[in-house]
Motif scaffolding. Structure first.
Motif, PDB file in Angstrom:
ATOM      1  N   ASP A 269       0.819  -1.211   0.000  1.00  0.00           N
ATOM      2  CA  ASP A 269       0.000   0.000   0.000  1.00  0.00           C
ATOM      3  C   ASP A 269       0.855   1.265   0.000  1.00  0.00           C
ATOM      4  OD1 ASP A 269      -2.273  -1.513   0.004  1.00  0.00           O
ATOM      5  OD2 ASP A 269      -2.510  -1.485   2.178  1.00  0.00           O
ATOM      6  N   SER A 270       2.040   1.174   0.577  1.00  0.00           N
ATOM      7  CA  SER A 270       2.932   2.331   0.641  1.00  0.00           C
ATOM      8  C   SER A 270       3.776   2.477  -0.619  1.00  0.00           C
ATOM      9  CB  SER A 270       3.859   2.215   1.863  1.00  0.00           C
ATOM     10  OG  SER A 270       3.123   2.107   3.061  1.00  0.00           O
ATOM     11  N   PHE A 271       4.049   1.327  -1.290  1.00  0.00           N
ATOM     12  CA  PHE A 271       4.936   1.367  -2.447  1.00  0.00           C
ATOM     13  C   PHE A 271       4.205   1.586  -3.770  1.00  0.00           C
ATOM     14  CE2 PHE A 271       7.645  -1.292   0.454  1.00  0.00           C
ATOM     15  CZ  PHE A 271       8.709  -0.409   0.516  1.00  0.00           C
ATOM     16  N   PHE A 272       2.953   1.118  -3.860  1.00  0.00           N
ATOM     17  CA  PHE A 272       2.276   1.100  -5.150  1.00  0.00           C
ATOM     18  C   PHE A 272       0.926   1.808  -5.072  1.00  0.00           C
ATOM     19  CE2 PHE A 272       4.573  -2.994  -4.709  1.00  0.00           C
ATOM     20  CZ  PHE A 272       5.572  -2.759  -5.636  1.00  0.00           C
ATOM     21  N   SER A 273       0.483   2.276  -6.220  1.00  0.00           N
ATOM     22  CA  SER A 273      -0.876   2.778  -6.362  1.00  0.00           C
ATOM     23  C   SER A 273      -1.668   1.753  -7.159  1.00  0.00           C
ATOM     24  CB  SER A 273      -0.876   4.125  -7.090  1.00  0.00           C
ATOM     25  OG  SER A 273      -0.307   4.007  -8.378  1.00  0.00           O
ATOM     26  N   PHE A 274      -2.856   1.407  -6.683  1.00  0.00           N
ATOM     27  CA  PHE A 274      -3.616   0.315  -7.273  1.00  0.00           C
ATOM     28  C   PHE A 274      -4.722   0.846  -8.180  1.00  0.00           C
ATOM     29  CE2 PHE A 274      -1.868  -1.285  -3.329  1.00  0.00           C
ATOM     30  CZ  PHE A 274      -1.330  -2.494  -3.728  1.00  0.00           C
ATOM     31  N   ASN A 275      -4.923   0.140  -9.269  1.00  0.00           N
ATOM     32  CA  ASN A 275      -6.111   0.345 -10.085  1.00  0.00           C
ATOM     33  C   ASN A 275      -6.494  -0.985 -10.720  1.00  0.00           C
ATOM     34  OD1 ASN A 275      -4.714   0.106 -12.755  1.00  0.00           O
ATOM     35  ND2 ASN A 275      -3.692   1.986 -12.065  1.00  0.00           N
ATOM     36  N   SER A 276      -7.567  -1.013 -11.432  1.00  0.00           N
ATOM     37  CA  SER A 276      -8.086  -2.279 -11.957  1.00  0.00           C
ATOM     38  C   SER A 276      -7.280  -2.808 -13.130  1.00  0.00           C
ATOM     39  CB  SER A 276      -9.552  -2.094 -12.387  1.00  0.00           C
ATOM     40  OG  SER A 276      -9.646  -1.069 -13.365  1.00  0.00           O
ATOM     41  N   GLU A 277      -6.328  -2.004 -13.650  1.00  0.00           N
ATOM     42  CA  GLU A 277      -5.608  -2.410 -14.859  1.00  0.00           C
ATOM     43  C   GLU A 277      -4.198  -2.909 -14.589  1.00  0.00           C
ATOM     44  OE1 GLU A 277      -5.685   0.864 -17.529  1.00  0.00           O
ATOM     45  OE2 GLU A 277      -7.864   0.818 -17.830  1.00  0.00           O
ATOM     46  N   ASN A 278      -3.506  -2.340 -13.591  1.00  0.00           N
ATOM     47  CA  ASN A 278      -2.087  -2.687 -13.443  1.00  0.00           C
ATOM     48  C   ASN A 278      -1.854  -4.030 -12.761  1.00  0.00           C
ATOM     49  OD1 ASN A 278      -2.618  -2.131 -10.736  1.00  0.00           O
ATOM     50  ND2 ASN A 278      -1.682  -0.091 -10.819  1.00  0.00           N
ATOM     51  N   ASN A 279      -2.845  -4.561 -12.032  1.00  0.00           N
ATOM     52  CA  ASN A 279      -2.730  -5.884 -11.393  1.00  0.00           C
ATOM     53  C   ASN A 279      -1.454  -6.002 -10.574  1.00  0.00           C
ATOM     54  OD1 ASN A 279      -3.345  -8.525 -10.702  1.00  0.00           O
ATOM     55  ND2 ASN A 279      -2.464  -9.393 -12.567  1.00  0.00           N
ATOM     56  N   ILE A 280      -1.192  -4.990  -9.757  1.00  0.00           N
ATOM     57  CA  ILE A 280       0.025  -4.992  -8.941  1.00  0.00           C
ATOM     58  C   ILE A 280       0.051  -6.164  -7.989  1.00  0.00           C
ATOM     59  CG2 ILE A 280       1.264  -3.754  -7.111  1.00  0.00           C
ATOM     60  CD1 ILE A 280       1.752  -2.615  -9.846  1.00  0.00           C
ATOM     61  N   GLU A 281      -1.107  -6.470  -7.401  1.00  0.00           N
ATOM     62  CA  GLU A 281      -1.151  -7.563  -6.433  1.00  0.00           C
ATOM     63  C   GLU A 281      -0.717  -8.892  -7.045  1.00  0.00           C
ATOM     64  OE1 GLU A 281      -4.706  -7.080  -3.465  1.00  0.00           O
ATOM     65  OE2 GLU A 281      -5.270  -6.285  -5.414  1.00  0.00           O
ATOM     66  N   GLY A 282      -1.206  -9.165  -8.258  1.00  0.00           N
ATOM     67  CA  GLY A 282      -0.825 -10.403  -8.919  1.00  0.00           C
ATOM     68  C   GLY A 282       0.647 -10.441  -9.271  1.00  0.00           C
ATOM     69  N   LYS A 283       1.189  -9.314  -9.702  1.00  0.00           N
ATOM     70  CA  LYS A 283       2.607  -9.249 -10.050  1.00  0.00           C
ATOM     71  C   LYS A 283       3.495  -9.439  -8.824  1.00  0.00           C
ATOM     72  CE  LYS A 283       1.852  -6.203 -14.031  1.00  0.00           C
ATOM     73  NZ  LYS A 283       2.080  -4.858 -14.603  1.00  0.00           N
ATOM     74  N   VAL A 284       3.104  -8.803  -7.706  1.00  0.00           N
ATOM     75  CA  VAL A 284       3.880  -8.953  -6.476  1.00  0.00           C
ATOM     76  C   VAL A 284       3.807 -10.391  -5.981  1.00  0.00           C
ATOM     77  CG1 VAL A 284       4.056  -8.256  -4.061  1.00  0.00           C
ATOM     78  CG2 VAL A 284       3.629  -6.532  -5.827  1.00  0.00           C
ATOM     79  N   ALA A 285       2.603 -10.986  -6.043  1.00  0.00           N
ATOM     80  CA  ALA A 285       2.452 -12.382  -5.623  1.00  0.00           C
ATOM     81  C   ALA A 285       3.314 -13.308  -6.471  1.00  0.00           C
ATOM     82  CB  ALA A 285       0.988 -12.797  -5.715  1.00  0.00           C
ATOM     83  N   PHE A 286       3.348 -13.049  -7.777  1.00  0.00           N
ATOM     84  CA  PHE A 286       4.185 -13.858  -8.668  1.00  0.00           C
ATOM     85  C   PHE A 286       5.667 -13.670  -8.329  1.00  0.00           C
ATOM     86  CE2 PHE A 286       6.455 -14.468 -12.742  1.00  0.00           C
ATOM     87  CZ  PHE A 286       6.124 -15.801 -12.967  1.00  0.00           C
ATOM     88  N   GLY A 287       6.063 -12.422  -8.029  1.00  0.00           N
ATOM     89  CA  GLY A 287       7.455 -12.160  -7.651  1.00  0.00           C
ATOM     90  C   GLY A 287       7.850 -12.875  -6.377  1.00  0.00           C
ATOM     91  N   VAL A 288       6.948 -12.897  -5.403  1.00  0.00           N
ATOM     92  CA  VAL A 288       7.226 -13.606  -4.153  1.00  0.00           C
ATOM     93  C   VAL A 288       7.411 -15.096  -4.411  1.00  0.00           C
ATOM     94  CG1 VAL A 288       6.242 -14.305  -1.929  1.00  0.00           C
ATOM     95  CG2 VAL A 288       6.082 -11.923  -2.671  1.00  0.00           C
ATOM     96  N   GLU A 289       6.539 -15.663  -5.239  1.00  0.00           N
ATOM     97  CA  GLU A 289       6.615 -17.097  -5.511  1.00  0.00           C
ATOM     98  C   GLU A 289       7.909 -17.463  -6.237  1.00  0.00           C
ATOM     99  OE1 GLU A 289       5.265 -20.916  -5.087  1.00  0.00           O
ATOM    100  OE2 GLU A 289       4.423 -19.060  -4.281  1.00  0.00           O
ATOM    101  N   VAL A 290       8.284 -16.675  -7.239  1.00  0.00           N
ATOM    102  CA  VAL A 290       9.498 -16.963  -8.002  1.00  0.00           C
ATOM    103  C   VAL A 290      10.740 -16.828  -7.121  1.00  0.00           C
ATOM    104  CG1 VAL A 290      10.958 -16.184  -9.909  1.00  0.00           C
ATOM    105  CG2 VAL A 290       8.483 -16.305 -10.213  1.00  0.00           C
ATOM    106  N   THR A 291      10.823 -15.746  -6.354  1.00  0.00           N
ATOM    107  CA  THR A 291      12.003 -15.546  -5.505  1.00  0.00           C
ATOM    108  C   THR A 291      12.066 -16.559  -4.372  1.00  0.00           C
ATOM    109  OG1 THR A 291      10.773 -13.859  -4.252  1.00  0.00           O
ATOM    110  CG2 THR A 291      12.200 -13.091  -6.034  1.00  0.00           C
ATOM    111  N   ARG A 292      10.909 -17.029  -3.916  1.00  0.00           N
ATOM    112  CA  ARG A 292      10.905 -18.064  -2.876  1.00  0.00           C
ATOM    113  C   ARG A 292      11.496 -19.365  -3.405  1.00  0.00           C
ATOM    114  NH1 ARG A 292       7.870 -22.238  -1.163  1.00  0.00           N
ATOM    115  NH2 ARG A 292       6.461 -21.992  -2.932  1.00  0.00           N
ATOM    116  N   VAL A 293      11.157 -19.704  -4.648  1.00  0.00           N
ATOM    117  CA  VAL A 293      11.725 -20.899  -5.268  1.00  0.00           C
ATOM    118  C   VAL A 293      13.234 -20.757  -5.420  1.00  0.00           C
ATOM    119  CG1 VAL A 293      11.781 -22.261  -7.390  1.00  0.00           C
ATOM    120  CG2 VAL A 293       9.589 -21.497  -6.460  1.00  0.00           C
TER     121      VAL A 293
END
Length: 357
Positions: free
Chosen positions: A266-290
């Motif tokens: 919430d502090s780093f990003f601004s959200f809207n219905s098009e940028n899908n920041i949440e999905g991108k961050v979730a994908f980044g967490v999963e990849v870096t965790r692996v």
């Protein structure tokens, strides 16, 4: 946010909290990544990591005899990697299906993950301090770098690691999400956000920030001494531990930064219905965790390339345990010769500087 009305919301709803080790992977890219890429990768890491770290433990105990503080710390580092490795089959199965191992195993394996991270980071610090004492304060090191102190500091380290990992054991549980069982972290609802931010910051500070400060200080002093002295044997000792340290941070820092971004998104990003920041961050967490979990099979590879003693003792082990039985079956081969050459091989290494492996 209408696109996400039928799926869990990472860190926004209060019904579920997916800030832990294994968030439900509802994003299409994340689900595809975990389903098809993670299981075969974890299988390979499990096989090579188990064999490699088991060999490290065997050599340290059987051949090195744990004669120095460095040996003690390297043994504990290998044990830390083995903690990750034994959990990989469970996470590989979970990547393609729902969690089927029950609530107790969810808590244990999630806690083991955290224990492995903290212990790896802390023993990297101890190895760095060990090198610092051996090179910068060589006289004092004669008294301080003993097996007794190495064992004592290792025990204290494991106690601290277990205490720091208690929240992971306590808060993880099996929960229903999208009609499937998920092993996720669930904070107390009354102060959910505080717990999430606190634990993420604690991992970042204890696991990366403090170790980075200590390591930078120690290695700057070590480099200054090595430049003045130009001692080749000390440089070998420095190189091995330095590579272990650098590789650890290369594998683990992206994951912890990704966790930090998700927790404070919430502090780093601004959200809207098009940028899908949440999905991108979730994908980044999963990849870096692996990527972080792959690290558990890397240290034996480092020892094989940079550890002269490790290569010698590995050669001895394979000669005595694998080649020797075959030689007995081969006509014209004299097994006692192999034994004599092995003995001289061992004695020739006793005069080398102790660089762990």
């Amino acid at each position: 946010m209408d696109d996400y009305s039928t799926m869990p919301d990472y860190g926004i709803t209060t019904t579920f909290d997916y800030a832990g080790l294994e968030p439900p992977v509802t994003d299409k890219n994340v689900k595809g990544f975990t389903s098809y890429f993670v299981p075969p990768l974890y299988s390979l890491v499990f096989i090579f990591g188990l064999l490699g770290n088991a060999l490290v433990v065997l050599i340290l105990i059987r051949y090195k005899k744990l004669k120095s503080m460095t040996d003690i710390y390297l043994l504990n580092l290998a044990i830390s990697d083995l903690l990750f490795i034994i959990s990989l089959p469970f996470w590989a199965h979970y990547a393609t299906r729902e969690w089927v191992f029950g609530d107790t195993m969810c808590r244990i394996l999630s806690g083991v993950y955290c224990v492995g991270f903290y212990s790896g980071s802390f023993f990297i610090i101890l190895l760095t301090i060990d090198r610092y004492l051996a090179i910068v304060h060589a006289v004092f090191a004669l008294k301080a770098r003993t097996i007794t102190y190495g064992t004592l500091t290792s025990v204290v380290t494991w106690v601290v690691v277990l205490l720091a990992s208690v929240p992971e054991f306590v808060f993880h549980r099996v929960q229903k999400a999208n009609e499937t069982d998920e092993c996720t972290i669930h904070y107390p609802p009354e102060n959910e956000k505080v717990w999430k931010q606190f634990l993420t910051l604690m991992k970042f500070i204890l696991g990366l920030a403090i170790p980075t400060v200590i390591i930078i200080f120690c290695y700057l002093r070590i480099i200054m001494i090595l430049i003045k002295g130009r001692n080749q044997r000390k440089q070998k000792a420095f190189k091995l531990i330095a590579v272990i340290m650098v590789v650890f941070f290369l594998f683990w820092m992206p994951y912890n930064i990704a966790l930090l971004l998700r927790t404070f998104q919430d502090s780093f990003f601004s959200f809207n219905s098009e940028n899908n920041i949440e999905g991108k961050v979730a994908f980044g967490v999963e990849v870096t965790r692996v990527i972080a979990l792959v690290h558990c099979c890397i240290n034996p590879v480092i020892y094989a390339f940079l550890g002269e003693k490790f290569r010698k003792y590995t050669s001895i082990f394979f000669q005595k345990c694998l080649l020797a039985p075959l030689c007995r079956l081969c006509p014209g081969r004299n097994y006692p010769i192999l034994e004599r050459s092995t003995s001289s091989y061992i004695s020739s290494t006793e005069h080398e500087i102790s660089i762990g492996l």
